[in-house]
Design a protein around this motif. Structure first.
Motif, PDB file in Angstrom:
ATOM      1  N   LEU A  71     -65.870  -7.038 -69.961  1.00  0.00           N
ATOM      2  CA  LEU A  71     -66.494  -5.648 -69.686  1.00  0.00           C
ATOM      3  C   LEU A  71     -65.439  -4.717 -68.939  1.00  0.00           C
ATOM      4  O   LEU A  71     -65.394  -3.559 -68.903  1.00  0.00           O
ATOM      5  N   GLN A  72     -64.968  -5.397 -67.737  1.00  0.00           N
ATOM      6  CA  GLN A  72     -64.282  -4.757 -66.488  1.00  0.00           C
ATOM      7  C   GLN A  72     -62.892  -4.150 -67.276  1.00  0.00           C
ATOM      8  O   GLN A  72     -62.575  -3.022 -67.133  1.00  0.00           O
ATOM      9  N   LEU A  73     -62.228  -5.059 -68.325  1.00  0.00           N
ATOM     10  CA  LEU A  73     -60.937  -4.817 -68.813  1.00  0.00           C
ATOM     11  C   LEU A  73     -61.022  -3.762 -69.661  1.00  0.00           C
ATOM     12  O   LEU A  73     -60.479  -2.697 -69.857  1.00  0.00           O
ATOM     13  N   GLY A  74     -62.388  -3.559 -70.202  1.00  0.00           N
ATOM     14  CA  GLY A  74     -62.724  -2.380 -71.301  1.00  0.00           C
ATOM     15  C   GLY A  74     -62.663  -1.060 -70.528  1.00  0.00           C
ATOM     16  O   GLY A  74     -62.379  -0.081 -71.427  1.00  0.00           O
ATOM     17  N   ASN A  75     -63.014  -1.047 -69.306  1.00  0.00           N
ATOM     18  CA  ASN A  75     -62.527   0.448 -68.500  1.00  0.00           C
ATOM     19  C   ASN A  75     -61.078   0.544 -67.990  1.00  0.00           C
ATOM     20  O   ASN A  75     -61.014   1.725 -67.430  1.00  0.00           O
ATOM     21  N   VAL A  76     -60.232  -0.124 -68.250  1.00  0.00           N
ATOM     22  CA  VAL A  76     -58.984   0.006 -67.812  1.00  0.00           C
ATOM     23  C   VAL A  76     -58.239   0.779 -68.527  1.00  0.00           C
ATOM     24  O   VAL A  76     -58.153   0.572 -69.652  1.00  0.00           O
ATOM     25  N   ARG A  77     -57.596   1.677 -67.903  1.00  0.00           N
ATOM     26  CA  ARG A  77     -56.554   2.924 -68.502  1.00  0.00           C
ATOM     27  C   ARG A  77     -55.528   2.964 -67.681  1.00  0.00           C
ATOM     28  O   ARG A  77     -55.491   2.727 -66.282  1.00  0.00           O
ATOM     29  N   PHE A  78     -54.164   3.227 -68.340  1.00  0.00           N
ATOM     30  CA  PHE A  78     -53.131   3.389 -67.402  1.00  0.00           C
ATOM     31  C   PHE A  78     -52.453   4.882 -67.419  1.00  0.00           C
ATOM     32  O   PHE A  78     -52.864   5.573 -68.255  1.00  0.00           O
ATOM     33  N   ASP A  79     -51.968   5.195 -66.307  1.00  0.00           N
ATOM     34  CA  ASP A  79     -51.150   6.296 -65.854  1.00  0.00           C
ATOM     35  C   ASP A  79     -49.589   6.322 -66.655  1.00  0.00           C
ATOM     36  O   ASP A  79     -49.194   5.189 -66.650  1.00  0.00           O
ATOM     37  N   ASP A  80     -49.034   7.098 -66.961  1.00  0.00           N
ATOM     38  CA  ASP A  80     -47.636   7.219 -67.214  1.00  0.00           C
ATOM     39  C   ASP A  80     -46.828   8.363 -66.656  1.00  0.00           C
ATOM     40  O   ASP A  80     -47.704   9.659 -66.256  1.00  0.00           O
ATOM     41  N   VAL A  81     -45.686   8.366 -66.585  1.00  0.00           N
ATOM     42  CA  VAL A  81     -44.448   9.531 -66.228  1.00  0.00           C
ATOM     43  C   VAL A  81     -43.702   9.614 -67.206  1.00  0.00           C
ATOM     44  O   VAL A  81     -43.424   8.606 -67.892  1.00  0.00           O
ATOM     45  N   GLU A  82     -42.920  10.829 -67.250  1.00  0.00           N
ATOM     46  CA  GLU A  82     -41.855  11.017 -68.071  1.00  0.00           C
ATOM     47  C   GLU A  82     -40.658  10.026 -67.506  1.00  0.00           C
ATOM     48  O   GLU A  82     -40.242   9.956 -66.446  1.00  0.00           O
ATOM     49  N   ASP A  83     -39.962   9.695 -68.580  1.00  0.00           N
ATOM     50  CA  ASP A  83     -38.982   8.623 -68.315  1.00  0.00           C
ATOM     51  C   ASP A  83     -38.062   8.710 -69.539  1.00  0.00           C
ATOM     52  O   ASP A  83     -38.497   8.260 -70.673  1.00  0.00           O
ATOM     53  N   GLY A  84     -36.790   9.216 -69.435  1.00  0.00           N
ATOM     54  CA  GLY A  84     -35.820   9.084 -70.556  1.00  0.00           C
ATOM     55  C   GLY A  84     -35.142   7.968 -70.916  1.00  0.00           C
ATOM     56  O   GLY A  84     -34.805   7.852 -72.163  1.00  0.00           O
ATOM     57  N   ASN A  85     -35.312   7.112 -70.250  1.00  0.00           N
ATOM     58  CA  ASN A  85     -35.116   5.529 -70.625  1.00  0.00           C
ATOM     59  C   ASN A  85     -35.902   4.728 -71.505  1.00  0.00           C
ATOM     60  O   ASN A  85     -35.848   3.720 -72.006  1.00  0.00           O
ATOM     61  N   VAL A  86     -37.159   5.582 -71.807  1.00  0.00           N
ATOM     62  CA  VAL A  86     -38.059   4.564 -72.445  1.00  0.00           C
ATOM     63  C   VAL A  86     -38.170   5.524 -74.045  1.00  0.00           C
ATOM     64  O   VAL A  86     -38.152   6.451 -74.048  1.00  0.00           O
ATOM     65  N   SER A  87     -38.223   4.517 -74.972  1.00  0.00           N
ATOM     66  CA  SER A  87     -38.270   5.161 -76.388  1.00  0.00           C
ATOM     67  C   SER A  87     -39.312   6.225 -76.405  1.00  0.00           C
ATOM     68  O   SER A  87     -38.931   7.111 -77.239  1.00  0.00           O
ATOM     69  N   SER A  88     -40.347   6.248 -75.994  1.00  0.00           N
ATOM     70  CA  SER A  88     -41.432   7.132 -76.168  1.00  0.00           C
ATOM     71  C   SER A  88     -41.287   8.320 -75.319  1.00  0.00           C
ATOM     72  O   SER A  88     -41.974   9.374 -75.430  1.00  0.00           O
ATOM     73  N   GLY A  89     -40.441   8.173 -74.164  1.00  0.00           N
ATOM     74  CA  GLY A  89     -40.388   9.149 -73.265  1.00  0.00           C
ATOM     75  C   GLY A  89     -41.090   9.264 -72.140  1.00  0.00           C
ATOM     76  O   GLY A  89     -40.978   9.854 -71.161  1.00  0.00           O
ATOM     77  N   ARG A  90     -42.059   8.187 -72.037  1.00  0.00           N
ATOM     78  CA  ARG A  90     -42.903   8.033 -71.143  1.00  0.00           C
ATOM     79  C   ARG A  90     -43.162   6.411 -70.726  1.00  0.00           C
ATOM     80  O   ARG A  90     -42.955   5.655 -71.454  1.00  0.00           O
ATOM     81  N   ARG A  91     -43.361   6.269 -69.395  1.00  0.00           N
ATOM     82  CA  ARG A  91     -43.214   5.135 -68.911  1.00  0.00           C
ATOM     83  C   ARG A  91     -44.757   4.815 -68.087  1.00  0.00           C
ATOM     84  O   ARG A  91     -45.020   5.413 -67.191  1.00  0.00           O
ATOM     85  N   ALA A  92     -45.552   3.727 -68.294  1.00  0.00           N
ATOM     86  CA  ALA A  92     -46.590   3.407 -67.691  1.00  0.00           C
ATOM     87  C   ALA A  92     -46.190   2.956 -66.276  1.00  0.00           C
ATOM     88  O   ALA A  92     -45.432   2.290 -65.937  1.00  0.00           O
ATOM     89  N   VAL A  93     -46.999   3.464 -65.157  1.00  0.00           N
ATOM     90  CA  VAL A  93     -46.686   3.409 -63.870  1.00  0.00           C
ATOM     91  C   VAL A  93     -47.687   2.460 -62.941  1.00  0.00           C
ATOM     92  O   VAL A  93     -47.463   1.806 -62.136  1.00  0.00           O
ATOM     93  N   GLY A  94     -49.063   2.503 -63.820  1.00  0.00           N
ATOM     94  CA  GLY A  94     -50.209   1.727 -62.969  1.00  0.00           C
ATOM     95  C   GLY A  94     -51.243   2.010 -63.537  1.00  0.00           C
ATOM     96  O   GLY A  94     -51.537   2.948 -64.443  1.00  0.00           O
ATOM     97  N   VAL A  95     -52.472   1.433 -63.161  1.00  0.00           N
ATOM     98  CA  VAL A  95     -53.724   1.672 -63.684  1.00  0.00           C
ATOM     99  C   VAL A  95     -54.458   3.299 -62.966  1.00  0.00           C
ATOM    100  O   VAL A  95     -53.918   3.275 -61.849  1.00  0.00           O
TER     101      VAL A  95
END
Length: 199
Positions: A71-95
């Motif tokens: 139940l608790q994991l179902g509420n978890v989402r991550f933030d990300d920031v721009e990062d040119g070293n990641v294929s998507s252009g964004r890198r997850a930084v934390g919950v």
């Protein structure tokens, strides 16, 4: 029941995305015991059934702990920031800040450290030619990994409950009927009331 749910950091059902998305917490008179029943009565019925099937107190608590973590994991989402070293252009930084309490609670229920679990969600391992690289992922991929873990935990828990119920049946047959069933034989019948489990 405080003895079985204390320390699991539970909140009301409407605060869990997995439950509130379907609005199942708003359904009335759909309890196992019908109109005269309640969530509380059903909880005690399930707990009693687990005891009758021979589940140890530790197994019951672990079952509830895993359900709480799902139940608790179902509420978890991550933030990300721009990062040119990641294929998507964004890198997850934390919950996300809104999900941090649920994430910490899930980690406690699963006996994991938040740092190690967060890193597992925010990275993926790629092995090529015997060399392993740790690659960052974006928030969407991290969120998908959380959903995958929650689903896998629930599936494994279901399988464990099936095994424990069947083991309880086997022990009852041995003690009550004096017959030792051969689990590899076609003469063994295992039973699980799916409806009761899902409720």
């Amino acid at each position: 029941d405080e003895d079985y749910t204390s320390g699991m950091y539970l909140r009301s059902p409407d605060q869990y995305r997995i439950l509130s998305k379907s609005r199942s917490h708003d359904v009335r008179d759909a309890y196992m015991g019908g109109e005269g029943s309640s969530d509380e009565a059903d909880f005690f019925a399930v707990k009693n059934a687990m005891s009758v099937c021979g589940f140890s107190d530790e197994a019951v608590k672990d079952t509830f702990r895993i359900v709480a973590a799902v139940l608790q994991l179902g509420n978890v989402r991550f933030d990300d920031v721009e990062d040119g070293n990641v294929s998507s252009g964004r890198r997850a930084v934390g919950v996300t800040q809104a999900a941090s309490k649920d994430f910490d609670a899930a980690c406690k229920n699963l006996g994991l450290t938040p740092d190690s679990l967060s890193e597992a969600f925010r990275t993926r391992h790629l092995t090529v030619g015997g060399n392993t690289q740790v690659l960052a992922v974006d928030a969407k991929s991290a969120d998908e990994a959380v959903v995958a873990l929650a689903g896998t935990l629930y599936t494994w828990l279901f399988s464990a409950i099936v095994r424990m119920v069947n083991e309880g049946i086997r022990k009852s047959v041995e003690t009550e009927l004096g017959f030792k069933p051969d689990l590899n034989s076609t003469k063994f019948i295992g039973i699980l009331d799916i409806f009761g489990f899902e409720v």
